[in-house]
Design a protein around this motif. Structure first.
Motif, PDB file in Angstrom:
ATOM      1  N   TYR B 242       0.807  -1.233   0.000  1.00 46.55           N
ATOM      2  CA  TYR B 242       0.000   0.000   0.000  1.00 46.55           C
ATOM      3  C   TYR B 242       0.836   1.276   0.000  1.00 46.55           C
ATOM      4  O   TYR B 242       0.321   2.349  -0.260  1.00 46.55           O
ATOM      5  N   GLN B 281      -9.074  -9.681  -2.352  1.00 48.85           N
ATOM      6  CA  GLN B 281      -9.704  -8.880  -1.291  1.00 48.85           C
ATOM      7  C   GLN B 281     -10.100  -9.781  -0.113  1.00 48.85           C
ATOM      8  O   GLN B 281     -10.077  -9.359   1.035  1.00 48.85           O
ATOM      9  N   GLN B 289      -8.754  -3.303   5.247  1.00 47.42           N
ATOM     10  CA  GLN B 289      -9.436  -2.710   4.092  1.00 47.42           C
ATOM     11  C   GLN B 289      -9.843  -1.269   4.392  1.00 47.42           C
ATOM     12  O   GLN B 289      -9.768  -0.397   3.521  1.00 47.42           O
ATOM     13  N   ALA B 290     -10.264  -1.028   5.635  1.00 49.01           N
ATOM     14  CA  ALA B 290     -10.640   0.338   6.015  1.00 49.01           C
ATOM     15  C   ALA B 290      -9.417   1.255   5.985  1.00 49.01           C
ATOM     16  O   ALA B 290      -9.488   2.413   5.547  1.00 49.01           O
ATOM     17  N   LEU B 292      -6.809   0.842   4.091  1.00 48.01           N
ATOM     18  CA  LEU B 292      -6.483   1.068   2.682  1.00 48.01           C
ATOM     19  C   LEU B 292      -7.421   2.100   2.068  1.00 48.01           C
ATOM     20  O   LEU B 292      -6.987   2.973   1.307  1.00 48.01           O
ATOM     21  N   ALA B 293      -8.707   2.011   2.421  1.00 43.00           N
ATOM     22  CA  ALA B 293      -9.669   2.966   1.870  1.00 43.00           C
ATOM     23  C   ALA B 293      -9.305   4.394   2.278  1.00 43.00           C
ATOM     24  O   ALA B 293      -9.426   5.325   1.483  1.00 43.00           O
ATOM     25  N   ALA B 296      -6.967   5.802   0.044  1.00 45.16           N
ATOM     26  CA  ALA B 296      -7.461   5.825  -1.346  1.00 45.16           C
ATOM     27  C   ALA B 296      -6.963   4.622  -2.144  1.00 45.16           C
ATOM     28  O   ALA B 296      -6.790   4.687  -3.356  1.00 45.16           O
ATOM     29  N   VAL B 297      -6.698   3.507  -1.434  1.00 44.45           N
ATOM     30  CA  VAL B 297      -6.332   2.260  -2.115  1.00 44.45           C
ATOM     31  C   VAL B 297      -7.580   1.384  -2.161  1.00 44.45           C
ATOM     32  O   VAL B 297      -8.103   0.991  -1.118  1.00 44.45           O
ATOM     33  N   GLU B 298      -8.093   1.123  -3.349  1.00 43.92           N
ATOM     34  CA  GLU B 298      -9.350   0.393  -3.502  1.00 43.92           C
ATOM     35  C   GLU B 298      -9.130  -0.890  -4.300  1.00 43.92           C
ATOM     36  O   GLU B 298      -8.292  -0.936  -5.207  1.00 43.92           O
ATOM     37  N   ALA B 299      -9.913  -1.910  -3.980  1.00 42.00           N
ATOM     38  CA  ALA B 299      -9.885  -3.144  -4.761  1.00 42.00           C
ATOM     39  C   ALA B 299     -10.707  -2.959  -6.035  1.00 42.00           C
ATOM     40  O   ALA B 299     -11.626  -2.149  -6.076  1.00 42.00           O
ATOM     41  N   ALA B 300     -10.332  -3.707  -7.051  1.00 42.96           N
ATOM     42  CA  ALA B 300     -11.109  -3.718  -8.295  1.00 42.96           C
ATOM     43  C   ALA B 300     -11.331  -5.173  -8.689  1.00 42.96           C
ATOM     44  O   ALA B 300     -10.373  -5.957  -8.706  1.00 42.96           O
ATOM     45  N   TYR B 304      -6.756  -6.423  -4.964  1.00 46.81           N
ATOM     46  CA  TYR B 304      -5.921  -5.222  -4.828  1.00 46.81           C
ATOM     47  C   TYR B 304      -4.657  -5.421  -5.663  1.00 46.81           C
ATOM     48  O   TYR B 304      -4.060  -6.491  -5.657  1.00 46.81           O
TER      49      TYR B 304
END
Lengths: 70, 348
Positions: B242, B281, B289-290, B292-293, B296-300, B304
């Motif tokens: 991250y 994810q 995950q929170a 990372l959010a 501004a790191v988001e899964a797609a 990730y």
């Protein structure tokens, strides 16, 4: 520390574990009198109620005039 | 160089006495050192010859070292005089702002400066690029890395539990140095890819964790090997997950030969590794995950990607025979820095 060196009043918050490092950094940057607020280590990985305790520790170290309104 | 070394008057003592004396004062890494007497430092500098331009200040203490202070630490480490200009170059690279030396030396993360040597200095200083190049048993590798670390500890003041706040640290903090095997590599050296002239002596430093092995005896194509390497890189416990920062992929010569046979070039390998190194994810906790959010790191599509673009994946060839490569993750809040070796090894 950078804000203080630019003449902007600021307080650096550190945990007790990292206090020696903060003091060494302040000395090496010519700012030995840096104001520190020291809270219990750690700050990361806490539950909200535990984090609130750290915040209370920090606020208690501010001068009364600096504290946020109740 | 500026600064001036402080001379100390010490009582007469033998080698064992010096070891005890130095350790009691925190002047070392726990292993025996050689006493840096005036005579030994003078002789060392005379043999080393010119060693390059000024360095300093060394954080976190801010000490500006005299060349005799640097040489004293090299003597303590057992570093050959022929390798001294590599140590000085490595220090100059570590002190660059983009390396973030204060953060690297003080962090809780187990990173430490990894010294990668490219070009002519490798042979002149006998830096190992082949069998066990990241292990023990080779004086230049062991003592270049150790000398740099002793300088950072003894002059910078970065001692464990004091200003070095590493949670666990790493055995790599004793010494971490190897050379590229440019003669075996199918591709231009890292130094050349970073803009230096072929053959010139260059040091690149990374704020590196210890090496993570990539065992792949089964894959028979370059593409399959990249699948395995990417899977090793894709871990949510890495800072590179991250924070960005470089990954160093050290391809063993047999893996490199397979990749080259199948037509892989460096840029395409970087892109492929970046595309494949994805973390599901489902293996990342809700709390993480929170975190990372918030960054501004988001899964797609349920995955990730590792932070940092394809260009953050640095690839070199080193090591001996065998179906192994190594992935070296880094601190993330640091960028690798390459500098030319100056002085006697500049065009060795």
């Amino acid at each position: 520390m950078e804000l203080e060196l630019r003449g902007v009043a600021a307080v650096t918050i550190v945990t007790d574990t990292f206090r020696p490092l903060a003091l060494a950094q302040a000395r090496s940057r010519g700012h030995a009198g840096l104001a520190l607020i020291v809270v219990s280590h750690p700050v990361g990985g806490l539950r909200p109620d535990e984090l609130a305790g750290r915040a209370a520790e920090a606020v208690a170290q501010l001068a009364p005039a600096q504290r946020p309104a109740e | 160089m500026s600064g001036s070394a402080q001379l100390l008057e010490l009582p007469e003592m033998n080698a064992g006495g010096w070891y005890e004396y130095a350790e009691e004062r925190g002047w070392g890494d726990g292993l025996p050192t050689l006493a840096p007497t005036v005579e030994s430092v003078d002789a060392y500098l005379a043999e080393a010859g010119p060693c390059g331009s000024a360095v300093g200040p060394v954080p976190p203490s801010g000490v500006i070292p005299d060349v005799r202070s640097l040489a004293a630490n090299a003597v303590m480490a057992g570093c050959p005089p022929a390798a001294f200009s590599i140590v000085v170059a490595a220090l100059r690279a570590v002190l660059a702002e983009e390396f973030n030396p204060v953060g690297v030396m003080a962090t809780t993360h187990p990173c430490t400066p990894l010294v990668l040597v490219s070009g002519a200095a490798r042979a002149a200083a006998e830096v190992n690029a082949r069998h066990n190049c990241l292990g023990q048993g080779w004086r230049a590798n062991a003592t270049i890395g150790r000398a740099l670390h002793l300088i950072l500890v003894n002059l910078g003041g970065s001692r464990p539990g004091n200003l070095d706040r590493a949670t666990h640290g790493s055995p790599a903090k004793y010494a971490y140095c190897f050379a590229e095997d440019e003669e075996t590599s199918p591709w231009p050296s890292l130094a050349v890819r970073r803009g230096f002239a072929p053959g010139g002596s260059v040091v690149t430093v990374f704020a590196a964790e210890g090496p993570h092995n990539v065992n792949d005896h089964g894959s028979t194509s370059g593409e399959e090997l990249l699948v395995t390497i990417a899977a090793v890189m894709a871990t949510p416990g890495s800072n590179n997950f991250y924070f960005g920062g470089e990954h160093l992929v050290v391809l063993g010569p047999e893996h490199a030969a397979t990749l080259a046979r199948d037509g892989w070039e460096v840029a395409r390998m970087q892109q492929k590794l970046h595309d494949l190194a994805r973390v599901p994810q489902a293996v990342v906790s809700a709390g993480k995950q929170a975190e990372l959010a918030a960054l501004a790191v988001e899964a797609a599509s349920g995955y990730y990607r590792m932070a940092g673009g394809p260009e953050s994946i640095q690839i070199v060839v080193a090591g001996g025979a065998g179906k192994h490569s190594a992935w070296v993750p880094t601190f993330g809040a640091s960028r690798c820095v390459s500098v030319a070796v100056e002085g006697s090894l500049a065009h060795a």
